[in-house]
Design a protein around this motif. Structure first.
Motif, PDB file in Angstrom:
ATOM      1  N   TRP A  81      19.126   8.411 -37.367  1.00 19.82           N
ATOM      2  CA  TRP A  81      20.428   7.759 -37.209  1.00 19.82           C
ATOM      3  C   TRP A  81      21.206   8.413 -36.072  1.00 19.82           C
ATOM      4  N   GLY A  82      21.270   9.722 -36.075  1.00 24.18           N
ATOM      5  CA  GLY A  82      21.852  10.455 -34.962  1.00 24.18           C
ATOM      6  C   GLY A  82      23.309  10.827 -35.105  1.00 24.18           C
ATOM      7  N   GLY A  83      24.061  10.086 -35.933  1.00 25.29           N
ATOM      8  CA  GLY A  83      25.444  10.454 -36.182  1.00 25.29           C
ATOM      9  C   GLY A  83      26.442  10.045 -35.125  1.00 25.29           C
ATOM     10  N   GLN A  84      26.037   9.250 -34.132  1.00 28.41           N
ATOM     11  CA  GLN A  84      26.941   8.890 -33.048  1.00 28.41           C
ATOM     12  C   GLN A  84      27.645   7.553 -33.256  1.00 28.41           C
ATOM     13  N   GLN A  85      27.237   6.812 -34.281  1.00 28.56           N
ATOM     14  CA  GLN A  85      27.825   5.493 -34.517  1.00 28.56           C
ATOM     15  C   GLN A  85      27.836   5.206 -36.014  1.00 28.56           C
ATOM     16  N   ASP A  86      28.559   4.159 -36.402  1.00 27.92           N
ATOM     17  CA  ASP A  86      28.553   3.756 -37.801  1.00 27.92           C
ATOM     18  C   ASP A  86      27.137   3.403 -38.240  1.00 27.92           C
ATOM     19  N   LEU A  87      26.889   3.528 -39.533  1.00 27.60           N
ATOM     20  CA  LEU A  87      25.555   3.300 -40.080  1.00 27.60           C
ATOM     21  C   LEU A  87      25.536   2.002 -40.887  1.00 27.60           C
ATOM     22  N   TRP A  88      24.512   1.195 -40.683  1.00 31.35           N
ATOM     23  CA  TRP A  88      24.323  -0.047 -41.430  1.00 31.35           C
ATOM     24  C   TRP A  88      23.231   0.142 -42.472  1.00 31.35           C
ATOM     25  N   ILE A  89      23.447  -0.397 -43.653  1.00 36.49           N
ATOM     26  CA  ILE A  89      22.474  -0.353 -44.755  1.00 36.49           C
ATOM     27  C   ILE A  89      22.211  -1.783 -45.202  1.00 36.49           C
ATOM     28  N   PHE A  90      20.943  -2.155 -45.320  1.00 34.40           N
ATOM     29  CA  PHE A  90      20.580  -3.506 -45.743  1.00 34.40           C
ATOM     30  C   PHE A  90      20.305  -3.517 -47.245  1.00 34.40           C
ATOM     31  N   GLY A  91      21.075  -4.341 -47.964  1.00 41.86           N
ATOM     32  CA  GLY A  91      20.879  -4.498 -49.400  1.00 41.86           C
ATOM     33  C   GLY A  91      20.164  -5.799 -49.704  1.00 41.86           C
ATOM     34  N   TYR A  92      19.140  -5.726 -50.542  1.00 43.60           N
ATOM     35  CA  TYR A  92      18.390  -6.938 -50.889  1.00 43.60           C
ATOM     36  C   TYR A  92      18.202  -7.084 -52.402  1.00 43.60           C
ATOM     37  N   GLY A  93      18.556  -6.042 -53.171  1.00 46.30           N
ATOM     38  CA  GLY A  93      18.449  -6.085 -54.631  1.00 46.30           C
ATOM     39  C   GLY A  93      19.769  -5.635 -55.228  1.00 46.30           C
ATOM     40  N   SER A  94      19.726  -4.564 -56.014  1.00 45.48           N
ATOM     41  CA  SER A  94      20.948  -4.121 -56.692  1.00 45.48           C
ATOM     42  C   SER A  94      22.021  -3.614 -55.738  1.00 45.48           C
ATOM     43  N   LEU A  95      21.638  -3.203 -54.516  1.00 44.49           N
ATOM     44  CA  LEU A  95      22.660  -2.781 -53.559  1.00 44.49           C
ATOM     45  C   LEU A  95      23.601  -3.931 -53.213  1.00 44.49           C
ATOM     46  N   ILE A  96      23.144  -5.172 -53.353  1.00 45.21           N
ATOM     47  CA  ILE A  96      24.008  -6.315 -53.071  1.00 45.21           C
ATOM     48  C   ILE A  96      25.195  -6.334 -54.033  1.00 45.21           C
ATOM     49  N   TRP A  97      24.906  -6.145 -55.332  1.00 45.71           N
ATOM     50  CA  TRP A  97      25.969  -6.299 -56.326  1.00 45.71           C
ATOM     51  C   TRP A  97      26.501  -4.979 -56.879  1.00 45.71           C
ATOM     52  N   ARG A  98      25.877  -3.877 -56.501  1.00 42.01           N
ATOM     53  CA  ARG A  98      26.398  -2.567 -56.927  1.00 42.01           C
ATOM     54  C   ARG A  98      26.080  -1.528 -55.861  1.00 42.01           C
ATOM     55  N   PRO A  99      26.731  -1.618 -54.696  1.00 41.39           N
ATOM     56  CA  PRO A  99      26.404  -0.655 -53.641  1.00 41.39           C
ATOM     57  C   PRO A  99      26.774   0.781 -53.997  1.00 41.39           C
ATOM     58  N   ASP A 100      27.864   0.977 -54.740  1.00 42.72           N
ATOM     59  CA  ASP A 100      28.271   2.320 -55.169  1.00 42.72           C
ATOM     60  C   ASP A 100      28.602   3.263 -54.016  1.00 42.72           C
ATOM     61  N   PHE A 101      28.964   2.719 -52.868  1.00 40.02           N
ATOM     62  CA  PHE A 101      29.434   3.570 -51.779  1.00 40.02           C
ATOM     63  C   PHE A 101      30.520   2.802 -51.027  1.00 40.02           C
ATOM     64  N   PRO A 102      31.461   3.526 -50.421  1.00 38.82           N
ATOM     65  CA  PRO A 102      32.513   2.851 -49.656  1.00 38.82           C
ATOM     66  C   PRO A 102      31.944   2.307 -48.348  1.00 38.82           C
ATOM     67  N   PHE A 103      32.278   1.076 -48.028  1.00 38.06           N
ATOM     68  CA  PHE A 103      31.819   0.502 -46.761  1.00 38.06           C
ATOM     69  C   PHE A 103      32.989  -0.173 -46.067  1.00 38.06           C
ATOM     70  N   ALA A 104      32.932  -0.181 -44.752  1.00 32.93           N
ATOM     71  CA  ALA A 104      34.012  -0.741 -43.953  1.00 32.93           C
ATOM     72  C   ALA A 104      33.862  -2.236 -43.753  1.00 32.93           C
ATOM     73  N   GLU A 105      32.636  -2.758 -43.909  1.00 33.61           N
ATOM     74  CA  GLU A 105      32.371  -4.162 -43.627  1.00 33.61           C
ATOM     75  C   GLU A 105      31.063  -4.553 -44.302  1.00 33.61           C
ATOM     76  N   SER A 106      30.978  -5.803 -44.719  1.00 30.38           N
ATOM     77  CA  SER A 106      29.709  -6.344 -45.205  1.00 30.38           C
ATOM     78  C   SER A 106      29.493  -7.709 -44.584  1.00 30.38           C
ATOM     79  N   ARG A 107      28.254  -8.017 -44.272  1.00 31.88           N
ATOM     80  CA  ARG A 107      27.912  -9.292 -43.650  1.00 31.88           C
ATOM     81  C   ARG A 107      26.654  -9.865 -44.292  1.00 31.88           C
ATOM     82  N   PRO A 108      26.579 -11.185 -44.463  1.00 30.80           N
ATOM     83  CA  PRO A 108      25.286 -11.782 -44.800  1.00 30.80           C
ATOM     84  C   PRO A 108      24.293 -11.430 -43.695  1.00 30.80           C
ATOM     85  N   ALA A 109      23.065 -11.114 -44.077  1.00 33.58           N
ATOM     86  CA  ALA A 109      22.096 -10.661 -43.074  1.00 33.58           C
ATOM     87  C   ALA A 109      20.699 -11.169 -43.423  1.00 33.58           C
ATOM     88  N   THR A 110      19.913 -11.397 -42.395  1.00 28.68           N
ATOM     89  CA  THR A 110      18.532 -11.834 -42.557  1.00 28.68           C
ATOM     90  C   THR A 110      17.620 -10.899 -41.787  1.00 28.68           C
TER      91      THR A 110
END
Length: 200
Positions: free
Chosen positions: A22-51
């Protein structure tokens, strides 16, 4: 920035390597496809539908902690090669990553089963590279094709620290439908589960 199935299965080493990639120089994106969709359990600044192309969601990973036990394994989703997968991309602010990553790793990588990979996601706001937890077919945790009778037994009995396999599958299916995502393979498995409930 891919990792491979031949890599060490030590979760701590995989965590260190993933953060290095990742490197730490930019925001990090995480792709949720199962339980992360409905229970991410972490603070996020933005969420987007993704394919994601080249991978698909499948309830074909043994779970001996979260949704089952070593004596009665359950099932959770993995991302397997081939096809495409619709889910959610979460953006975590760069400064928040050190705080949220240990708990995310404990949840997703407690046994070091997944291969963390950086995958190209198509989103309404443009493409992003997101961390996704994938499963190689060569993994001993990949179930392969199971007979319907075994699925029925798992849906009826398997339960782990986060609850039952059936609750997990039903909640994910409901959230996918809410998002307009129709996962035919999951719907078929839930039809099998309903048959198990009718027979109980």
């Amino acid at each position: 920035m891919p990792t491979h199935a031949s890599a060490t299965r030590d979760p701590a080493a995989l965590l260190e390597r993933t953060l290095h990639e990742w490197g730490g120089q930019q925001d990090l994106w995480i792709f949720g496809y199962g339980s992360l969709i409905w229970r991410p359990d972490f603070p996020f600044a933005e969420s987007r539908p993704a394919t994601v192309h080249g991978w698909h969601r499948a309830l074909k990973m043994w779970s001996r902690v979260n949704r089952g036990t070593p004596e009665c394994p359950g099932l959770v989703f993995g991302m397997l090669p081939g096809g495409s997968c619709r889910g959610v991309a979460f953006r975590v602010e760069r400064t928040q990553v050190p705080a949220i990553f240990p708990a995310l790793w404990q949840r997703e990588m407690v046994l070091g089963v997944y291969d963390p990979r950086w995958l190209a996601c198509r989103t309404p706001g443009g493409p992003v590279q997101a961390l996704a937890f994938t499963l190689p077919r060569s993994s001993p945790s990949h179930t392969g094709v199971l007979p319907e009778a075994q699925y029925r037994s798992i849906f009826r009995q398997a339960r782990g620290i986060y609850g039952s396999t059936l609750d997990y599958a039903e909640t994910t299916h409901a959230e996918l439908l809410r998002m307009g995502i129709h996962d035919r393979a999951l719907a078929r498995l839930l039809d099998i589960a309903r048959g198990a409930a009718d027979a109980a």
